[in-house]
Enzyme design. Sequence first.
Site, mmCIF file in Angstrom:
data_model
loop_
_atom_site.group_PDB
_atom_site.id
_atom_site.type_symbol
_atom_site.label_atom_id
_atom_site.label_comp_id
_atom_site.label_asym_id
_atom_site.label_seq_id
_atom_site.Cartn_x
_atom_site.Cartn_y
_atom_site.Cartn_z
ATOM 1 N N HIS A 70 0.837 -1.207 0.000
ATOM 2 C CA HIS A 70 0.000 0.000 0.000
ATOM 3 C C HIS A 70 0.866 1.249 0.000
ATOM 4 O O HIS A 70 1.921 1.288 0.639
ATOM 5 C CB HIS A 70 -0.996 -0.004 1.152
ATOM 6 C CG HIS A 70 -0.424 -0.024 2.535
ATOM 7 N ND1 HIS A 70 -0.177 1.117 3.257
ATOM 8 C CD2 HIS A 70 -0.069 -1.051 3.346
ATOM 9 C CE1 HIS A 70 0.295 0.802 4.455
ATOM 10 N NE2 HIS A 70 0.378 -0.511 4.537
ATOM 11 N N ASP A 72 -0.229 4.332 0.985
ATOM 12 C CA ASP A 72 -0.568 5.351 1.981
ATOM 13 C C ASP A 72 0.168 5.125 3.294
ATOM 14 O O ASP A 72 0.651 4.029 3.568
ATOM 15 C CB ASP A 72 -2.088 5.375 2.253
ATOM 16 C CG ASP A 72 -2.605 4.085 2.888
ATOM 17 O OD1 ASP A 72 -2.233 2.996 2.411
ATOM 18 O OD2 ASP A 72 -3.369 4.170 3.869
ATOM 19 N N ASP A 133 6.192 1.765 6.455
ATOM 20 C CA ASP A 133 4.873 1.136 6.327
ATOM 21 C C ASP A 133 4.036 1.991 5.392
ATOM 22 O O ASP A 133 3.493 3.001 5.805
ATOM 23 C CB ASP A 133 4.234 1.012 7.710
ATOM 24 C CG ASP A 133 2.872 0.360 7.673
ATOM 25 O OD1 ASP A 133 2.462 -0.109 6.610
ATOM 26 O OD2 ASP A 133 2.204 0.350 8.719
ATOM 27 N N GLU A 167 -4.941 1.640 2.697
ATOM 28 C CA GLU A 167 -4.922 0.432 3.540
ATOM 29 C C GLU A 167 -5.055 0.800 5.004
ATOM 30 O O GLU A 167 -5.731 0.117 5.769
ATOM 31 C CB GLU A 167 -3.623 -0.350 3.308
ATOM 32 C CG GLU A 167 -3.597 -1.725 3.972
ATOM 33 C CD GLU A 167 -3.046 -1.742 5.392
ATOM 34 O OE1 GLU A 167 -3.125 -2.793 6.046
ATOM 35 O OE2 GLU A 167 -2.541 -0.700 5.872
ATOM 36 N N GLU A 168 -4.407 1.894 5.395
ATOM 37 C CA GLU A 168 -4.350 2.261 6.816
ATOM 38 C C GLU A 168 -5.719 2.658 7.375
ATOM 39 O O GLU A 168 -5.916 2.683 8.577
ATOM 40 C CB GLU A 168 -3.352 3.406 7.039
ATOM 41 C CG GLU A 168 -1.910 3.051 6.688
ATOM 42 C CD GLU A 168 -1.275 2.085 7.673
ATOM 43 O OE1 GLU A 168 -1.951 1.648 8.627
ATOM 44 O OE2 GLU A 168 -0.092 1.759 7.470
ATOM 45 N N ASP A 190 3.936 -6.358 3.751
ATOM 46 C CA ASP A 190 3.465 -5.377 4.726
ATOM 47 C C ASP A 190 3.765 -5.864 6.135
ATOM 48 O O ASP A 190 3.093 -5.478 7.089
ATOM 49 C CB ASP A 190 1.946 -5.153 4.525
ATOM 50 C CG ASP A 190 1.453 -3.859 5.133
ATOM 51 O OD1 ASP A 190 2.290 -3.001 5.497
ATOM 52 O OD2 ASP A 190 0.229 -3.703 5.268
ATOM 53 N N HIS A 373 4.053 3.529 12.347
ATOM 54 C CA HIS A 373 3.064 4.545 12.740
ATOM 55 C C HIS A 373 3.625 5.507 13.792
ATOM 56 O O HIS A 373 2.865 6.203 14.452
ATOM 57 C CB HIS A 373 1.756 3.913 13.277
ATOM 58 C CG HIS A 373 1.067 3.004 12.290
ATOM 59 N ND1 HIS A 373 -0.225 2.586 12.458
ATOM 60 C CD2 HIS A 373 1.491 2.455 11.123
ATOM 61 C CE1 HIS A 373 -0.570 1.791 11.435
ATOM 62 N NE2 HIS A 373 0.467 1.709 10.619
#
Length: 404
Positions: A70, A72, A133, A167-168, A190, A373
């Site tokens: 992903h 994002d 990520d 995705e997040e 991921d 994150h």
Amino acid sequence: MRYVQTDTQSDPLSGTHPSTEKQKTLSQLLAAELQAMGINDAHMDAWGYVYATIPSNTPKAVPALCFCSHVDTAPDASGTGVKPILHKAYNGGAIPLPDDPTQVLTPDTHGYLKKLIGHDLITASGTTLLGADDKAGVAEIMDAAHFLMTHPHVKHGAIKILFTPDEEIGQGTANVDLQKLGAQFGYTLDGGEAGSLEDETFSADAVQLIIHGVITHPGYAKGLLVNAIKIGGQILASLPKSEMSPETTDGMQGFIHPVRVDGIAERCTIDFIIRDFVTEGLKKKEDLLRGIVDLVMEQHPKASYEFRVTEQYRNMKEVLDQHPQVVQYAREAIARSGLEVKTESIRGGTDGSRLSFMGLPCPNLFTGMQAIHSKQEYISVQDMNKAVETVVHLAAIWEEKAPA
Ligand SMILES: [Zn+2]
């Protein structure tokens, strides 16, 4: 390091697809770079998905494989103005991040660093997340694609590349076109630690409880008013305290978790998420919650409630067990890359869980990303290279195993 400098943060509140237009900036760049590698069908669609095919170079009938990441980054920390820093040959000490003196990575707070002595590490500068990520996964797939395109002696079936937005915020597969993708099996890149392979996720439902009270003028309410907020409070207070909550469970245990309350005296809504590795276990937890609600509601005969269960996603293992070679070949590819395979269960969901149930069995491979994150997110360049190797080995193994 180039990809993380493009801000691609997704936004759970936007309601549009993709949730933020800026994600398309990176997706467009990726499509152009794939084109430049000679991958002729590479393109971004209107929803911000990138599709590309590395054609088969073998006469064998090999299932088409998809590698997916992903673009994002998580809304948890800023993704604007990311300044990636390469720390060559990590010496095992603390790593202060220059733009915020309070942000220091140490082997005590990040145990995995102890395994990375001598590695080249990438961090952000202290005020943003790094975005490994999942731009690590993106970069690794791009590098593997480049390798396959420039090393035609490595035989493989059709390789499909898929980059998704959002995705997040749980919308990564919202507009994916699996028909168009045309892959039989997939792998998301991921995951975290080098060598890790995730073939199991939670099964997940959402429960919305709406309590209807009885409202009157509060000055003349004696014996009439039933306050929905108070009933909601009573239900929350009756939930199990020493078990079945995120704060009291780990490993293979599931939970009942209230995530939002919204109320006025007349009406109170409580949103719960229910998690378990076994889909039957979800049902049991929902029954338990319903039992608690019934017990409280019996004390308030004039009030009523609605109990709405919505399926969110299911444990991908239910699908992967029907296609054991998908995980088995991944184990083999990781081992060929010189790593020890660590099979793990995700206490959450991935795009892979959704893709698996949409018809694309799809376990999750490591990328090397750590402390995701957060402003202390970091990754080892050597781990990233191992992920690239694993993808290339996987492509080759599927071809080797296909009947001549
Ligand atoms: Zn991710």
